[in-house]
Write a protein that holds these residues in place. Structure first.
Motif, PDB file in Angstrom:
ATOM      1  N   ARG A  54      56.026  66.034  42.678  1.00 27.13           N
ATOM      2  CA  ARG A  54      54.654  66.059  43.770  1.00 27.13           C
ATOM      3  C   ARG A  54      55.096  65.248  44.795  1.00 27.13           C
ATOM      4  NH1 ARG A  54      49.970  62.575  42.241  1.00 27.13           N
ATOM      5  NH2 ARG A  54      48.690  62.641  43.906  1.00 27.13           N
ATOM      6  N   ASP A  57      50.641  64.757  48.423  1.00 28.29           N
ATOM      7  CA  ASP A  57      49.598  65.810  47.609  1.00 28.29           C
ATOM      8  C   ASP A  57      49.653  66.958  46.431  1.00 28.29           C
ATOM      9  OD1 ASP A  57      48.082  63.547  47.222  1.00 28.29           O
ATOM     10  OD2 ASP A  57      46.765  63.381  49.386  1.00 28.29           O
ATOM     11  N   ARG A  58      50.837  67.534  46.810  1.00 28.51           N
ATOM     12  CA  ARG A  58      51.514  68.575  46.604  1.00 28.51           C
ATOM     13  C   ARG A  58      52.305  68.520  44.991  1.00 28.51           C
ATOM     14  NH1 ARG A  58      49.342  73.364  47.922  1.00 28.51           N
ATOM     15  NH2 ARG A  58      50.744  74.160  48.097  1.00 28.51           N
ATOM     16  N   ASP A  60      54.038  71.094  42.429  1.00 32.55           N
ATOM     17  CA  ASP A  60      55.639  72.359  42.858  1.00 32.55           C
ATOM     18  C   ASP A  60      56.074  72.707  41.421  1.00 32.55           C
ATOM     19  OD1 ASP A  60      58.201  73.908  42.705  1.00 32.55           O
ATOM     20  OD2 ASP A  60      56.135  74.928  44.332  1.00 32.55           O
ATOM     21  N   SER A  79      50.584  73.408  43.775  1.00 30.88           N
ATOM     22  CA  SER A  79      48.658  72.726  43.302  1.00 30.88           C
ATOM     23  C   SER A  79      48.945  71.585  44.757  1.00 30.88           C
ATOM     24  CB  SER A  79      48.388  71.972  41.781  1.00 30.88           C
ATOM     25  OG  SER A  79      48.989  73.293  40.829  1.00 30.88           O
ATOM     26  N   THR A  80      47.358  71.447  44.759  1.00 33.01           N
ATOM     27  CA  THR A  80      47.003  70.397  45.800  1.00 33.01           C
ATOM     28  C   THR A  80      46.041  69.735  45.057  1.00 33.01           C
ATOM     29  OG1 THR A  80      46.592  71.844  47.295  1.00 33.01           O
ATOM     30  CG2 THR A  80      45.769  69.794  48.028  1.00 33.01           C
ATOM     31  N   VAL A  82      43.455  66.373  44.459  1.00 37.16           N
ATOM     32  CA  VAL A  82      42.572  66.226  45.174  1.00 37.16           C
ATOM     33  C   VAL A  82      41.155  65.093  44.540  1.00 37.16           C
ATOM     34  CG1 VAL A  82      40.521  67.160  45.944  1.00 37.16           C
ATOM     35  CG2 VAL A  82      42.050  68.735  45.927  1.00 37.16           C
ATOM     36  N   LEU A  91      42.879  69.753  40.489  1.00 31.13           N
ATOM     37  CA  LEU A  91      44.273  69.959  41.183  1.00 31.13           C
ATOM     38  C   LEU A  91      43.979  71.386  41.024  1.00 31.13           C
ATOM     39  CD1 LEU A  91      46.979  69.275  38.454  1.00 31.13           C
ATOM     40  CD2 LEU A  91      46.212  68.030  40.681  1.00 31.13           C
ATOM     41  N   GLU A  92      44.052  71.863  42.326  1.00 32.53           N
ATOM     42  CA  GLU A  92      43.567  73.742  43.171  1.00 32.53           C
ATOM     43  C   GLU A  92      44.771  74.202  42.695  1.00 32.53           C
ATOM     44  OE1 GLU A  92      41.770  72.604  46.699  1.00 32.53           O
ATOM     45  OE2 GLU A  92      39.945  72.121  45.333  1.00 32.53           O
ATOM     46  N   GLU A  93      44.814  75.197  42.121  1.00 33.37           N
ATOM     47  CA  GLU A  93      46.206  75.807  42.109  1.00 33.37           C
ATOM     48  C   GLU A  93      46.473  77.106  42.092  1.00 33.37           C
ATOM     49  OE1 GLU A  93      47.307  73.157  37.711  1.00 33.37           O
ATOM     50  OE2 GLU A  93      46.148  75.116  37.244  1.00 33.37           O
TER      51      GLU A  93
END
Length: 116
Positions: A54, A57-58, A60, A79-80, A82, A91-93
């Protein structure tokens, strides 16, 4: 940076294709010093593991899982993190299989006790 993932349980908001994670899959996340990992199971997944990093806020990470049909699969995900208006995390993946064809986008959100 949005708060750490340590100790949170997240679940997909929608089902993916058969043999993949779905709304019955639960991810138990851990985080320490920029390292993230999780165990997951449920739905079509007998057992899965992910590990990665991490930065802000990213996320991998790479994942590997065993399906109920006895097959194993692995892939990569970015993922981001939020924070939702109610304080839960999402998590927006964007993911891609490495062991087979396929890629896509998904969303997982923090599960609260009354959700599970």
């Amino acid at each position: 940076m949005v708060r750490p993932l340590e100790g949170l349980v997240l679940a997909p908001v929608a089902d993916q294709a058969p043999g993949q994670v779905g709304t019955r899959t639960r991810f138990a996340y851990h985080e320490r010093d920029g390292v993230i990992w999780a165990d997951y199971a449920g739905g079509d997944v007998v057992r899965g593991h992910l590990v990665g990093t991490r930065e802000g806020d990213r996320l991998d990470f790479r994942y590997v899982q065993l399906g109920h049909d006895g097959t194993t699969s692995c892939g990569h995900c970015a993922s981001t993190v939020v924070e939702l208006p109610d304080g839960r995390l999402r998590l927006e993946e964007t993911w891609e299989w490495e062991s087979r064809h396929g890629s896509g986008m998904s969303v997982v959100e923090q599960v609260t006790e009354h959700d599970d």
